[in-house]
Design a protein around this motif. Structure first.
Motif, PDB file in Angstrom:
ATOM      1  N   ILE A 134      68.834   5.012  68.304  1.00  0.00           N
ATOM      2  CA  ILE A 134      69.533   5.861  67.337  1.00  0.00           C
ATOM      3  C   ILE A 134      69.802   7.212  67.989  1.00  0.00           C
ATOM      4  O   ILE A 134      69.135   7.598  68.950  1.00  0.00           O
ATOM      5  N   ALA A 135      70.792   7.896  67.462  1.00  0.00           N
ATOM      6  CA  ALA A 135      71.117   9.250  67.920  1.00  0.00           C
ATOM      7  C   ALA A 135      71.767   9.984  66.759  1.00  0.00           C
ATOM      8  O   ALA A 135      72.322   9.362  65.844  1.00  0.00           O
ATOM      9  N   GLY A 136      71.729  11.306  66.814  1.00  0.00           N
ATOM     10  CA  GLY A 136      72.348  12.107  65.770  1.00  0.00           C
ATOM     11  C   GLY A 136      72.938  13.380  66.325  1.00  0.00           C
ATOM     12  O   GLY A 136      72.314  14.044  67.156  1.00  0.00           O
ATOM     13  N   GLY A 137      74.154  13.687  65.898  1.00  0.00           N
ATOM     14  CA  GLY A 137      74.786  14.946  66.248  1.00  0.00           C
ATOM     15  C   GLY A 137      75.777  14.903  67.386  1.00  0.00           C
ATOM     16  O   GLY A 137      76.571  15.833  67.536  1.00  0.00           O
ATOM     17  N   GLU A 173      79.123  11.719  75.082  1.00  0.00           N
ATOM     18  CA  GLU A 173      77.967  12.565  74.768  1.00  0.00           C
ATOM     19  C   GLU A 173      76.764  11.732  74.327  1.00  0.00           C
ATOM     20  O   GLU A 173      75.636  11.974  74.774  1.00  0.00           O
ATOM     21  N   VAL A 174      76.988  10.737  73.461  1.00  0.00           N
ATOM     22  CA  VAL A 174      75.867   9.929  72.979  1.00  0.00           C
ATOM     23  C   VAL A 174      75.330   9.034  74.085  1.00  0.00           C
ATOM     24  O   VAL A 174      74.114   8.860  74.216  1.00  0.00           O
ATOM     25  N   MET A 175      76.204   8.476  74.923  1.00  0.00           N
ATOM     26  CA  MET A 175      75.735   7.637  76.020  1.00  0.00           C
ATOM     27  C   MET A 175      74.925   8.463  77.020  1.00  0.00           C
ATOM     28  O   MET A 175      73.892   8.006  77.519  1.00  0.00           O
ATOM     29  N   LYS A 176      75.355   9.685  77.293  1.00  0.00           N
ATOM     30  CA  LYS A 176      74.609  10.566  78.199  1.00  0.00           C
ATOM     31  C   LYS A 176      73.208  10.830  77.632  1.00  0.00           C
ATOM     32  O   LYS A 176      72.211  10.774  78.352  1.00  0.00           O
TER      33      LYS A 176
END
Length: 187
Positions: A133-136, A142-145
């Protein structure tokens, strides 16, 4: 008189039979055409990462490239349930909120666990499942990094035992992070 009594008894049985509990909440969502380009972009980024040897800094050292993943609708449904729950309940955890937005947890009367959400969507004959999971983060890059810089998330992305993935993104500008990303993996 006998007809009246039989009619009254029949009505009692009819009303008693209608007193069952309301059914459990369920949710299955199909990827609509507006989501498919984003799903394809994220899948491409995951498979690009998997195509190269990588050290996830998880203590295993350099791991070999892994075969590409394919999209799975059941894993997507579990990922969507969780991203939607995070966005609507304004929480951030691998556990569900236990609220009405956490359908699996709500039906159990408690917070859901990631594998319970996966199983509740019909993905049951697996040998391994995982969740990121990720947020923001505002873009796929950006999320893959962020995921690849996190040892546990990177290890999930690179795990050769995973064969399929479901990816969901839900936004809620009134929440803490505004955008919530979930990847559910299976094999």
């Amino acid at each position: 008189m006998l007809k009246t009594m039989l009619l009254m008894i029949s009505m009692v049985f009819l009303f008693v039979g209608c007193g069952e509990q309301s059914p459990s909440k369920t949710y299955n969502k199909s990827i609509d055409n507006s989501e498919k380009p984003l799903q394809t972009e994220i899948l491409k980024a995951i498979n690009q990462a998997r195509s190269q040897a990588r050290d996830c800094h998880d203590g295993l050292g350099l791991v070999e490239p892994s075969k590409p993943l394919s999209l799975n609708g059941k894993l997507y449904n579990s990922a969507y349930e969780h991203s939607n729950d995070l966005a609507q309940s304004n929480t951030f955890s691998h556990n569900g909120s236990g609220t009405e937005y956490d359908i699996t947890g709500y039906n159990k009367g408690r917070e859901s666990l990631f594998y319970e959400r996966i199983e509740s969507k019909g993905y049951v004959n697996y040998t391994i499942v995982g969740e990121n999971i990720a947020g923001g983060q505002s873009s796929v890059d950006e999320v893959m990094k962020a995921w690849l810089n996190s040892p546990d998330h990177c290890a999930n992305i690179m795990n050769p035992r995973y064969k399929e993935v479901g990816i969901a993104i839900v936004t809620n500008p009134n929440s803490t992070y505004g955008i919530y990303w979930t990847q559910n993996f299976g094999g």
